[in-house]
Design a protein around this motif. Structure first.
Motif, PDB file in Angstrom:
ATOM      1  N   VAL A  18      -0.516  -8.973  18.842  1.00 24.50           N
ATOM      2  CA  VAL A  18       0.918  -8.625  18.782  1.00 24.50           C
ATOM      3  C   VAL A  18       1.188  -7.777  17.581  1.00 24.50           C
ATOM      4  O   VAL A  18       0.851  -8.148  16.599  1.00 24.50           O
ATOM      5  N   ALA A  19       1.841  -6.615  17.744  1.00 23.19           N
ATOM      6  CA  ALA A  19       2.286  -5.738  16.749  1.00 23.19           C
ATOM      7  C   ALA A  19       3.244  -6.439  16.094  1.00 23.19           C
ATOM      8  O   ALA A  19       4.378  -6.855  16.309  1.00 23.19           O
ATOM      9  N   ASP A  20       3.187  -6.429  14.464  1.00 18.01           N
ATOM     10  CA  ASP A  20       4.040  -6.823  13.633  1.00 18.01           C
ATOM     11  C   ASP A  20       5.191  -5.877  13.504  1.00 18.01           C
ATOM     12  O   ASP A  20       5.270  -4.845  13.150  1.00 18.01           O
ATOM     13  N   PRO A  21       6.384  -6.474  13.726  1.00 12.09           N
ATOM     14  CA  PRO A  21       7.635  -5.421  13.773  1.00 12.09           C
ATOM     15  C   PRO A  21       7.925  -5.019  12.316  1.00 12.09           C
ATOM     16  O   PRO A  21       8.548  -3.931  12.131  1.00 12.09           O
ATOM     17  N   ASN A  22       7.483  -5.658  11.405  1.00 12.32           N
ATOM     18  CA  ASN A  22       7.859  -5.442   9.860  1.00 12.32           C
ATOM     19  C   ASN A  22       6.383  -4.772   9.102  1.00 12.32           C
ATOM     20  O   ASN A  22       6.528  -4.398   8.112  1.00 12.32           O
ATOM     21  N   ALA A  23       5.627  -4.412   9.969  1.00 14.52           N
ATOM     22  CA  ALA A  23       4.254  -3.707   9.567  1.00 14.52           C
ATOM     23  C   ALA A  23       4.655  -2.356   9.266  1.00 14.52           C
ATOM     24  O   ALA A  23       5.635  -1.564  10.002  1.00 14.52           O
ATOM     25  N   ILE A  24       4.081  -1.690   8.194  1.00 16.73           N
ATOM     26  CA  ILE A  24       4.396  -0.431   7.672  1.00 16.73           C
ATOM     27  C   ILE A  24       3.272   0.674   8.172  1.00 16.73           C
ATOM     28  O   ILE A  24       2.021   0.203   7.992  1.00 16.73           O
ATOM     29  N   VAL A  25       3.729   1.565   8.946  1.00 16.60           N
ATOM     30  CA  VAL A  25       2.369   2.356   9.487  1.00 16.60           C
ATOM     31  C   VAL A  25       2.571   3.726   8.580  1.00 16.60           C
ATOM     32  O   VAL A  25       3.732   4.148   8.480  1.00 16.60           O
ATOM     33  N   ILE A  26       1.271   3.810   8.403  1.00 18.16           N
ATOM     34  CA  ILE A  26       1.061   5.056   7.675  1.00 18.16           C
ATOM     35  C   ILE A  26       0.411   6.071   8.269  1.00 18.16           C
ATOM     36  O   ILE A  26      -0.901   5.630   8.842  1.00 18.16           O
ATOM     37  N   SER A  27       0.867   6.858   8.463  1.00 11.90           N
ATOM     38  CA  SER A  27       0.349   8.239   9.457  1.00 11.90           C
ATOM     39  C   SER A  27      -1.048   8.680   8.689  1.00 11.90           C
ATOM     40  O   SER A  27      -0.861   9.220   7.687  1.00 11.90           O
ATOM     41  N   LYS A  28      -2.107   8.979   9.714  1.00 10.24           N
ATOM     42  CA  LYS A  28      -3.256   9.666   9.173  1.00 10.24           C
ATOM     43  C   LYS A  28      -3.162  11.092   8.631  1.00 10.24           C
ATOM     44  O   LYS A  28      -3.786  11.773   7.815  1.00 10.24           O
ATOM     45  N   ASP A  29      -1.975  11.683   9.353  1.00 11.61           N
ATOM     46  CA  ASP A  29      -1.867  13.090   9.285  1.00 11.61           C
ATOM     47  C   ASP A  29      -1.364  13.391   7.828  1.00 11.61           C
ATOM     48  O   ASP A  29      -1.692  13.948   6.982  1.00 11.61           O
ATOM     49  N   ARG A  30      -0.313  12.385   7.475  1.00 15.73           N
ATOM     50  CA  ARG A  30       0.173  12.489   5.869  1.00 15.73           C
ATOM     51  C   ARG A  30      -0.885  12.286   5.065  1.00 15.73           C
ATOM     52  O   ARG A  30      -0.952  12.941   3.861  1.00 15.73           O
ATOM     53  N   THR A  31      -1.839  11.052   5.203  1.00 19.96           N
ATOM     54  CA  THR A  31      -2.772  11.013   4.129  1.00 19.96           C
ATOM     55  C   THR A  31      -3.734  11.962   4.366  1.00 19.96           C
ATOM     56  O   THR A  31      -4.611  12.575   3.129  1.00 19.96           O
ATOM     57  N   ALA A  32      -4.160  12.904   5.271  1.00 20.60           N
ATOM     58  CA  ALA A  32      -4.859  13.854   5.442  1.00 20.60           C
ATOM     59  C   ALA A  32      -4.373  15.200   4.719  1.00 20.60           C
ATOM     60  O   ALA A  32      -5.280  15.926   4.098  1.00 20.60           O
ATOM     61  N   GLU A  33      -3.252  15.091   4.804  1.00 19.44           N
ATOM     62  CA  GLU A  33      -2.652  16.135   4.060  1.00 19.44           C
ATOM     63  C   GLU A  33      -2.694  16.310   2.516  1.00 19.44           C
ATOM     64  O   GLU A  33      -2.941  17.113   1.913  1.00 19.44           O
TER      65      GLU A  33
ATOM     66  N   GLU B 277       1.232   0.402  -5.061  1.00 19.00           N
ATOM     67  CA  GLU B 277       0.197  -0.026  -4.173  1.00 19.00           C
ATOM     68  C   GLU B 277      -0.460   1.153  -3.311  1.00 19.00           C
ATOM     69  O   GLU B 277      -1.363   1.395  -3.317  1.00 19.00           O
ATOM     70  N   LEU B 278       0.686   1.450  -2.727  1.00 20.06           N
ATOM     71  CA  LEU B 278       0.572   2.835  -1.775  1.00 20.06           C
ATOM     72  C   LEU B 278      -0.117   4.003  -2.773  1.00 20.06           C
ATOM     73  O   LEU B 278      -1.243   4.609  -2.239  1.00 20.06           O
ATOM     74  N   LEU B 279       0.679   4.219  -3.679  1.00 21.40           N
ATOM     75  CA  LEU B 279       0.431   5.408  -4.499  1.00 21.40           C
ATOM     76  C   LEU B 279      -1.392   5.240  -4.932  1.00 21.40           C
ATOM     77  O   LEU B 279      -1.988   6.537  -5.153  1.00 21.40           O
ATOM     78  N   SER B 280      -1.610   4.261  -5.472  1.00 19.41           N
ATOM     79  CA  SER B 280      -2.994   3.959  -6.080  1.00 19.41           C
ATOM     80  C   SER B 280      -3.942   3.882  -4.914  1.00 19.41           C
ATOM     81  O   SER B 280      -5.255   3.664  -5.380  1.00 19.41           O
ATOM     82  N   SER B 281      -3.502   3.917  -3.565  1.00 20.38           N
ATOM     83  CA  SER B 281      -4.667   3.624  -2.574  1.00 20.38           C
ATOM     84  C   SER B 281      -5.644   4.647  -2.700  1.00 20.38           C
ATOM     85  O   SER B 281      -5.233   5.853  -2.859  1.00 20.38           O
ATOM     86  N   ASP B 282      -6.984   4.478  -2.402  1.00 20.90           N
ATOM     87  CA  ASP B 282      -7.969   5.441  -2.197  1.00 20.90           C
ATOM     88  C   ASP B 282      -7.528   6.677  -1.282  1.00 20.90           C
ATOM     89  O   ASP B 282      -8.075   7.711  -1.410  1.00 20.90           O
ATOM     90  N   LYS B 283      -6.896   6.466  -0.260  1.00 19.08           N
ATOM     91  CA  LYS B 283      -6.505   7.180   0.825  1.00 19.08           C
ATOM     92  C   LYS B 283      -5.270   8.132   0.414  1.00 19.08           C
ATOM     93  O   LYS B 283      -4.917   8.930   1.169  1.00 19.08           O
ATOM     94  N   VAL B 284      -4.548   7.683  -0.762  1.00 24.16           N
ATOM     95  CA  VAL B 284      -3.425   8.629  -1.209  1.00 24.16           C
ATOM     96  C   VAL B 284      -3.858   9.196  -2.475  1.00 24.16           C
ATOM     97  O   VAL B 284      -4.368  10.385  -2.471  1.00 24.16           O
ATOM     98  N   LEU B 285      -3.477   8.638  -3.639  1.00 24.53           N
ATOM     99  CA  LEU B 285      -3.786   9.198  -4.918  1.00 24.53           C
ATOM    100  C   LEU B 285      -5.074   8.511  -5.582  1.00 24.53           C
ATOM    101  O   LEU B 285      -5.524   9.007  -6.818  1.00 24.53           O
ATOM    102  N   GLY B 286      -5.233   7.400  -5.363  1.00 28.06           N
ATOM    103  CA  GLY B 286      -6.295   6.746  -6.097  1.00 28.06           C
ATOM    104  C   GLY B 286      -7.706   7.200  -6.374  1.00 28.06           C
ATOM    105  O   GLY B 286      -8.298   6.884  -7.338  1.00 28.06           O
ATOM    106  N   SER B 287      -8.086   8.022  -5.263  1.00 29.74           N
ATOM    107  CA  SER B 287      -9.313   8.661  -5.610  1.00 29.74           C
ATOM    108  C   SER B 287      -9.310   9.811  -6.645  1.00 29.74           C
ATOM    109  O   SER B 287     -10.517  10.138  -6.940  1.00 29.74           O
TER     110      SER B 287
END
Length: 185
Positions: free
Chosen positions: A82-97, A159-169
């Motif tokens: 069941v998809a959580d209506p409160n889940a935050i979806v992060i586009s792979k295109d945005r993180t790839a950019e 938390e989002l900014l420090s993720s390895d898929k965003v800026l954490g790496s």
């Protein structure tokens, strides 16, 4: 009450019998007079008739392998995802950019960025905050400062900014241990 497959019950009973027999043979026995145990006639004699045809390998197989072909009424029902209506979806295109911008060579001149990002969470909820934070991360990745000093960052944004898929790496995130406010200044 949960149904138990009779075949599974029989396999468990057979395993318990083998265990008890091994335990009895391993224990030191006192000499007995005049009574000699009868030799066992094989595993099929201790099993129920509907299991007598199974090989020792099948009897010693893990329970999970036995359940994989169990009748449907004995299998655990799979819960639908069941998809959580409160889940935050992060586009792979945005993180790839962002990753693409970070992969480019760093500038040779010294760059320091300072940015007060207060208020980004006030409109639109979590998904809007995530999109705004990804835009900030994209801008940081494009400009590639040596240090990015962000003020009034709330924990979900951090938390989002420090993720390895965003800026954490590419950046080390430094924050106070116990911030005096519900955000980092």
């Amino acid at each position: 009450m949960r149904k138990v497959d009779p075949q599974l019950q029989a396999v468990r009973a057979a395993a318990q019998q083998r265990f008890l027999a091994q335990k009895a043979s391993a224990a030191p026995q006192a000499p007995q007079a005049a009574v000699a145990p009868s030799p066992p006639s094989g595993p099929s004699s201790t099993l129920p008739p509907h299991l007598a045809h199974l090989t020792p390998e099948q009897l010693n197989a893990p329970i999970g392998s036995l359940l994989s072909d169990a009748p449907p009424e004995y299998r655990a029902a799979k819960k639908p995802r069941v998809a959580d209506p409160n889940a935050i979806v992060i586009s792979k295109d945005r993180t790839a950019e962002i990753a693409t911008a970070l992969a480019k060579p760093a500038p040779t001149e010294l760059r320091i960025l300072t940015w007060n990002i207060d208020g980004l969470d006030e409109v639109g909820g979590g998904q809007a905050l995530a999109q705004r934070m990804l835009s900030i991360a994209r801008d940081i990745a494009r400009h590639r400062p040596l240090a990015a000093l962000l003020q009034e960052v709330i924990p979900p944004a951090l938390e989002l900014l420090s993720s390895d898929k965003v800026l954490g790496s590419a950046y080390e995130v430094v924050v106070p241990q116990n911030p005096p406010l519900p955000y980092y200044v």
